[in-house]
Scaffold this motif. Structure first.
Motif, PDB file in Angstrom:
ATOM      1  N   UNK A 229      -1.639   7.436  42.442  1.00  0.00           N
ATOM      2  CA  UNK A 229      -2.629   7.835  43.452  1.00  0.00           C
ATOM      3  C   UNK A 229      -3.633   6.726  43.736  1.00  0.00           C
ATOM      4  N   UNK A 230      -3.828   5.843  42.758  1.00  0.00           N
ATOM      5  CA  UNK A 230      -4.726   4.707  42.898  1.00  0.00           C
ATOM      6  C   UNK A 230      -3.950   3.445  42.537  1.00  0.00           C
ATOM      7  N   UNK A 231      -4.101   2.415  43.352  1.00  0.00           N
ATOM      8  CA  UNK A 231      -3.432   1.155  43.080  1.00  0.00           C
ATOM      9  C   UNK A 231      -4.205   0.297  42.101  1.00  0.00           C
ATOM     10  N   UNK A 232      -3.573  -0.745  41.569  1.00  0.00           N
ATOM     11  CA  UNK A 232      -4.272  -1.613  40.617  1.00  0.00           C
ATOM     12  C   UNK A 232      -5.413  -2.374  41.281  1.00  0.00           C
ATOM     13  N   UNK A 233      -6.467  -2.614  40.517  1.00  0.00           N
ATOM     14  CA  UNK A 233      -7.591  -3.390  41.021  1.00  0.00           C
ATOM     15  C   UNK A 233      -7.133  -4.815  41.302  1.00  0.00           C
ATOM     16  N   UNK A 234      -7.540  -5.347  42.446  1.00  0.00           N
ATOM     17  CA  UNK A 234      -7.178  -6.707  42.840  1.00  0.00           C
ATOM     18  C   UNK A 234      -8.380  -7.625  42.621  1.00  0.00           C
ATOM     19  N   UNK A 235      -8.169  -8.663  41.833  1.00  0.00           N
ATOM     20  CA  UNK A 235      -9.249  -9.552  41.441  1.00  0.00           C
ATOM     21  C   UNK A 235      -9.126 -10.875  42.191  1.00  0.00           C
ATOM     22  N   UNK A 236     -10.256 -11.341  42.753  1.00  0.00           N
ATOM     23  CA  UNK A 236     -10.285 -12.588  43.511  1.00  0.00           C
ATOM     24  C   UNK A 236     -11.385 -13.485  42.953  1.00  0.00           C
TER      25      UNK A 236
END
Length: 530
Positions: A479-486
């Motif tokens: 339901x929630x995607x992985x956190x994307x880190x930049x």
């Protein structure tokens, strides 16, 4: 025969010697006058602070009476037409007639309006004056040398002292030209003064920007110091600056100012990350002191203990009128009941509620504090988090404190990395969840790491799952995607703060960690380097 040439030489030198003597006498008079001004100003400040301390003692000893007077003051000053509460100062009646409200705008609103104007400028001045007077005396008690002449410098346009006094400036020790509007000139004045004992900045994030800029523009600043005066002392000072910068950021402040003792900044929310970065690198070995706790409502807490490693704040019972809302009560606003200051329990967490005197509004500020002690009958608190900085794309409610802890754990697993700054965006703000589950976009500024591997990026999501069972469940079901880190480049957060500073505020703006508007998120997105 040699007598006449010697007499002639003496006659030629007499005017010069007389001029030097006159100059020395004038310098001595100016020095004596400056010392007298300093003693008079400090005596006046101590007298005023003593009076404020007596008022504080009396109000905290009789907290119910003090809060009743604060409520009366609010009701009598209400500008709401046909206010039916002006003749009634009963707290129960007050609560029944005025329901709790939330601040409808955040500090990053595009309109530029303030999230909450709870008190007039005059009211803010009274509270901030008390914080400034008591804070200066407390600081001088903990560090007796910091307020001597020429021992303090502020390197930002904003001051950590909530109320500007007519006499501190040069009279109470600050170097530089009072009223200057050039931040570079402030930094140069500080760099020319190796004997500083206290370094001031509006907030910790502003001071972080100063040190990052110092590293970038160090050679230019050294040249400006050397060119400002052809004398040998300043040329030597420019060489010292170059040498200090060559040794890297760790301990830079003490290399520039060997006698430095304390860093003074104002705690306005979202500052803990910057304080940690400064303490680990540029300001290593120095104490930090925040004279007051400032929120959107102005000064809400006083720090009377500079020697404490973490900011502890006394919530005073006078105006403005403060209530405490237990954070673990029911989610329905109308079912929640507030407490007065004397009813606070140690170890419990509360959201601060402030009554606006002008429009007579009981507003939930969103600032959560934990009671850690008491001063007479008033609570002493520590700032925990801001409720408006919560992340939620599927109702998971990741709070500011929980996310910061998870991010800190993740960065701790990135070899050689030190976290300087971060900002979060829910994917819907940037339309980045098209074709995928909603998620968080996380932007970080680091020292010691130039690129992020996929393994490093995945560690944040893993730490979030460990910290929040609700988030872990949503991730498991997709339901929630992985956190994307930049990773963003240097200057990205400075650009963000410049955009935030465009919104006028009576205090240095708190640093938001969750961005709700696209143009602010794009300040970081456009500066991604990895």
């Amino acid at each position: 025969m040699l007598l006449w040439p010697l007499l002639l030489l003496l006659l030629l030198l007499l005017p010069t010697l007389a001029l030097l003597r006159q100059q020395r006498s004038q310098d001595a008079r100016l020095s004596w006058l400056a010392g007298l001004q300093h003693r008079v100003a400090w005596g006046a400040l101590v007298w005023a602070a003593t009076w404020q301390r007596w008022r504080l003692e009396q109000s905290t000893l009789h907290v119910h009476q003090s809060q009743q007077q604060a409520l009366t003051w609010c009701l009598q000053g209400a500008q709401r037409p046909h206010c039916s509460l002006r003749r009634s100062t009963d707290i129960s009646t007050f609560r029944n007639h005025l329901p709790l409200t939330k601040a409808s705008q955040t500090q990053e609103e595009e309109s530029g309006e303030q999230p909450l104007p709870p008190t007039s400028n005059q009211d803010l001045g009274e509270a901030s004056l008390q914080a400034t007077l008591l804070g200066l005396v407390a600081l001088n008690k903990a560090y007796p040398e910091v307020l001597a002449q020429g021992r303090t410098a502020c390197v930002t346009l904003t001051s950590p002292w909530p109320h500007p006094l007519p006499w501190p400036g040069n009279t109470l020790g600050q170097v530089g030209t009072p009223g200057t509007k050039d931040p570079r000139a402030l930094l140069l004045d500080a760099l020319r003064s190796p004997g500083l004992r206290a370094l001031e900045a509006g907030t910790a994030v502003e001071l972080l920007d100063v040190f990052l800029g110092l590293e970038t523009d160090g050679e230019e600043l050294a040249e400006a110091i050397a060119a400002g005066n052809p004398g040998a002392p300043l040329r030597e000072r420019a060489a010292e600056l170059r040498e200090a910068l060559e040794q890297g950021p760790r301990g830079l402040a003490l290399r520039l100012w060997p006698k430095l003792q304390v860093v003074v900044t104002l705690d306005a929310g979202g500052q803990a990350e910057a304080v940690a970065a400064l303490g680990a690198l540029w300001c290593q070995g120095l104490a930090f002191f925040s004279p007051a706790y400032a929120a959107s409502g102005g000064v809400l807490g006083l720090n009377l203990q500079p020697e404490q490693p973490h900011g502890l704040y006394l919530l005073p019972p006078g105006a403005p009128f403060i209530e405490l809302l237990p954070v673990k009560e029911g989610t329905q606003e109308e079912a929640a009941s507030t407490l007065l200051l004397a009813e606070a329990q140690q170890g419990k967490e509360y959201e601060l509620v402030l009554t606006d005197r002008a429009s007579l509004t009981r507003c939930r500020l969103g600032d959560v504090v934990r009671v850690v002690g008491a001063y007479n009958q008033c609570p002493v608190v520590r700032f925990i988090c801001r409720l408006d900085q919560t992340l939620s794309v599927r109702g998971e409610d990741i709070g500011e404190d929980l996310f910061s802890e998870a991010l800190g754990q993740a960065v701790g697993q990135w070899a050689g990395a030190k976290l300087l700054d971060h900002g979060c965006v829910e994917s819907s703000i940037l339309d980045s969840s098209a074709g995928s589950a909603p998620h968080y976009e996380v932007f970080v500024a680091l020292r010691g790491l130039r690129n992020l591997s996929e393994e490093n990026r995945d560690k944040l999501d893993h730490c979030l799952q460990e910290a929040s069972p609700r988030y872990k469940s949503l991730r498991f079901w997709g339901s929630v995607g992985p956190a994307r880190v930049h990773l963003v480049g240097q200057g990205a957060f400075r650009a963000l703060r410049a955009a935030l500073a465009a919104c006028p505020s009576p205090f240095p703006p708190a640093m938001p960690r969750v961005l709700r508007h696209r143009h602010l998120a794009q300040c970081l997105q456009e500066r991604v380097v990895s």
